[in-house]
Design a protein around this motif. Sequence first.
Motif, PDB file in Angstrom:
ATOM      1  N   MET A  23      40.823   6.808  66.776  1.00  0.00           N
ATOM      2  CA  MET A  23      40.472   7.011  65.377  1.00  0.00           C
ATOM      3  C   MET A  23      41.735   6.937  64.529  1.00  0.00           C
ATOM      4  SD  MET A  23      37.485   9.894  65.381  1.00  0.00           S
ATOM      5  CE  MET A  23      38.371  11.089  66.339  1.00  0.00           C
ATOM      6  N   ASN A  24      41.579   6.435  63.338  1.00  0.00           N
ATOM      7  CA  ASN A  24      42.694   6.241  62.433  1.00  0.00           C
ATOM      8  C   ASN A  24      42.479   7.104  61.191  1.00  0.00           C
ATOM      9  OD1 ASN A  24      44.353   5.180  60.320  1.00  0.00           O
ATOM     10  ND2 ASN A  24      44.665   3.361  61.580  1.00  0.00           N
ATOM     11  N   LYS A  25      43.352   8.089  61.001  1.00  0.00           N
ATOM     12  CA  LYS A  25      43.200   9.038  59.893  1.00  0.00           C
ATOM     13  C   LYS A  25      43.261   8.365  58.529  1.00  0.00           C
ATOM     14  CE  LYS A  25      45.096  12.873  62.497  1.00  0.00           C
ATOM     15  NZ  LYS A  25      46.184  13.839  62.614  1.00  0.00           N
ATOM     16  N   ASN A  26      44.111   7.362  58.395  1.00  0.00           N
ATOM     17  CA  ASN A  26      44.226   6.670  57.107  1.00  0.00           C
ATOM     18  C   ASN A  26      42.939   5.933  56.754  1.00  0.00           C
ATOM     19  OD1 ASN A  26      46.884   7.532  56.694  1.00  0.00           O
ATOM     20  ND2 ASN A  26      47.692   5.809  57.854  1.00  0.00           N
ATOM     21  N   ILE A  27      42.358   5.282  57.736  1.00  0.00           N
ATOM     22  CA  ILE A  27      41.102   4.565  57.507  1.00  0.00           C
ATOM     23  C   ILE A  27      39.990   5.553  57.179  1.00  0.00           C
ATOM     24  CG2 ILE A  27      39.316   3.160  58.612  1.00  0.00           C
ATOM     25  CD1 ILE A  27      41.603   1.710  60.083  1.00  0.00           C
ATOM     26  N   ILE A  28      39.934   6.652  57.922  1.00  0.00           N
ATOM     27  CA  ILE A  28      38.912   7.670  57.678  1.00  0.00           C
ATOM     28  C   ILE A  28      39.035   8.213  56.255  1.00  0.00           C
ATOM     29  CG2 ILE A  28      38.139   9.990  58.326  1.00  0.00           C
ATOM     30  CD1 ILE A  28      38.938   9.200  61.246  1.00  0.00           C
ATOM     31  N   ASN A  29      40.252   8.476  55.808  1.00  0.00           N
ATOM     32  CA  ASN A  29      40.463   8.968  54.437  1.00  0.00           C
ATOM     33  C   ASN A  29      39.953   7.969  53.400  1.00  0.00           C
ATOM     34  OD1 ASN A  29      41.572  11.471  55.062  1.00  0.00           O
ATOM     35  ND2 ASN A  29      43.653  10.664  55.119  1.00  0.00           N
ATOM     36  N   GLU A  30      40.181   6.689  53.648  1.00  0.00           N
ATOM     37  CA  GLU A  30      39.699   5.658  52.735  1.00  0.00           C
ATOM     38  C   GLU A  30      38.175   5.566  52.729  1.00  0.00           C
ATOM     39  OE1 GLU A  30      41.584   1.996  53.845  1.00  0.00           O
ATOM     40  OE2 GLU A  30      43.593   2.809  53.521  1.00  0.00           O
ATOM     41  N   GLU A  31      37.566   5.864  53.869  1.00  0.00           N
ATOM     42  CA  GLU A  31      36.122   5.713  54.000  1.00  0.00           C
ATOM     43  C   GLU A  31      35.319   6.917  53.491  1.00  0.00           C
ATOM     44  OE1 GLU A  31      35.914   2.726  57.841  1.00  0.00           O
ATOM     45  OE2 GLU A  31      35.637   4.872  58.184  1.00  0.00           O
ATOM     46  N   PHE A  81      26.340  11.832  67.867  1.00  0.00           N
ATOM     47  CA  PHE A  81      26.494  10.382  67.937  1.00  0.00           C
ATOM     48  C   PHE A  81      27.914  10.026  68.371  1.00  0.00           C
ATOM     49  CE2 PHE A  81      27.780   6.356  65.947  1.00  0.00           C
ATOM     50  CZ  PHE A  81      26.905   5.501  66.601  1.00  0.00           C
ATOM     51  N   GLY A  82      28.912  10.637  67.747  1.00  0.00           N
ATOM     52  CA  GLY A  82      30.308  10.364  68.101  1.00  0.00           C
ATOM     53  C   GLY A  82      30.601  10.681  69.555  1.00  0.00           C
ATOM     54  N   ALA A  83      30.119  11.826  70.016  1.00  0.00           N
ATOM     55  CA  ALA A  83      30.324  12.207  71.412  1.00  0.00           C
ATOM     56  C   ALA A  83      29.629  11.224  72.351  1.00  0.00           C
ATOM     57  CB  ALA A  83      29.817  13.618  71.643  1.00  0.00           C
ATOM     58  N   SER A  84      28.452  10.799  71.984  1.00  0.00           N
ATOM     59  CA  SER A  84      27.697   9.847  72.799  1.00  0.00           C
ATOM     60  C   SER A  84      28.436   8.520  72.916  1.00  0.00           C
ATOM     61  CB  SER A  84      26.312   9.630  72.181  1.00  0.00           C
ATOM     62  OG  SER A  84      25.596   8.650  72.878  1.00  0.00           O
ATOM     63  N   VAL A  85      29.019   8.064  71.827  1.00  0.00           N
ATOM     64  CA  VAL A  85      29.777   6.811  71.843  1.00  0.00           C
ATOM     65  C   VAL A  85      31.026   6.965  72.708  1.00  0.00           C
ATOM     66  CG1 VAL A  85      31.142   5.205  70.435  1.00  0.00           C
ATOM     67  CG2 VAL A  85      28.903   5.985  69.633  1.00  0.00           C
ATOM     68  N   LEU A  86      31.719   8.097  72.560  1.00  0.00           N
ATOM     69  CA  LEU A  86      32.946   8.310  73.328  1.00  0.00           C
ATOM     70  C   LEU A  86      32.686   8.457  74.824  1.00  0.00           C
ATOM     71  CD1 LEU A  86      34.891  10.738  70.992  1.00  0.00           C
ATOM     72  CD2 LEU A  86      35.562   8.426  71.621  1.00  0.00           C
ATOM     73  N   GLU A 130      35.791   1.526  67.608  1.00  0.00           N
ATOM     74  CA  GLU A 130      36.716   2.326  66.792  1.00  0.00           C
ATOM     75  C   GLU A 130      36.295   2.323  65.324  1.00  0.00           C
ATOM     76  OE1 GLU A 130      41.364   3.095  65.753  1.00  0.00           O
ATOM     77  OE2 GLU A 130      40.839   1.959  67.534  1.00  0.00           O
ATOM     78  N   GLU A 131      35.879   1.182  64.810  1.00  0.00           N
ATOM     79  CA  GLU A 131      35.432   1.110  63.420  1.00  0.00           C
ATOM     80  C   GLU A 131      34.222   2.009  63.188  1.00  0.00           C
ATOM     81  OE1 GLU A 131      34.731  -3.037  62.736  1.00  0.00           O
ATOM     82  OE2 GLU A 131      36.865  -3.498  62.579  1.00  0.00           O
ATOM     83  N   ILE A 132      33.298   2.012  64.127  1.00  0.00           N
ATOM     84  CA  ILE A 132      32.087   2.825  64.008  1.00  0.00           C
ATOM     85  C   ILE A 132      32.435   4.310  64.118  1.00  0.00           C
ATOM     86  CG2 ILE A 132      29.918   3.413  65.191  1.00  0.00           C
ATOM     87  CD1 ILE A 132      29.639   0.331  65.706  1.00  0.00           C
ATOM     88  N   LEU A 133      33.336   4.664  65.022  1.00  0.00           N
ATOM     89  CA  LEU A 133      33.745   6.073  65.147  1.00  0.00           C
ATOM     90  C   LEU A 133      34.485   6.550  63.899  1.00  0.00           C
ATOM     91  CD1 LEU A 133      34.827   6.270  68.890  1.00  0.00           C
ATOM     92  CD2 LEU A 133      32.909   7.463  67.802  1.00  0.00           C
ATOM     93  N   ASN A 134      35.317   5.695  63.318  1.00  0.00           N
ATOM     94  CA  ASN A 134      35.990   6.050  62.059  1.00  0.00           C
ATOM     95  C   ASN A 134      34.965   6.314  60.960  1.00  0.00           C
ATOM     96  OD1 ASN A 134      38.597   5.823  63.094  1.00  0.00           O
ATOM     97  ND2 ASN A 134      38.812   3.691  62.462  1.00  0.00           N
TER      98      ASN A 134
END
Length: 129
Positions: free
Chosen positions: A1-9, A40-45, A103-107
């Motif tokens: 996961m990318n914190k910068n991308i998450i902040n933008e999203e 959902f996130g846990a399931s993907v991971l 990764e994009e979906i998890l972000n």
Amino acid sequence: MNKNIINEEISLAYDAIREVGIANEKGEVQKTFRGQVTSFGASVLMGSLLSSIAFFSDDKKASVDRSLILKAIFYILEKQEKVGAEETDLFKYAQSNQKEKKEEILNAATALKLAMNLYHLTGEKEDGV
């Protein structure tokens, strides 16, 4: 996961919550949705991206419509212009280049969960039941 991308999203996720119907007209979100996003996130991971999407597409056994979570994630990716014209839903989007898309979906899912904090969380369904 990318914190910068998450902040933008987060701002896109905030809009997605209202657009797909996770939030009701009063701006309230059922607390159960936060748990479902986490699941959902846990399931993907822990499992497979495509099987997680397929599982969350079925809303019949959940207390909330889990498919709205998938629609919200797809909305976020669409607004970032990451979605091709032939990719009409999250499952079709995730079928190719799964490592990058995972990764994009998890972000996006993380941003969605964080954006839910900006809404009033309630334990009741929209109709008060």
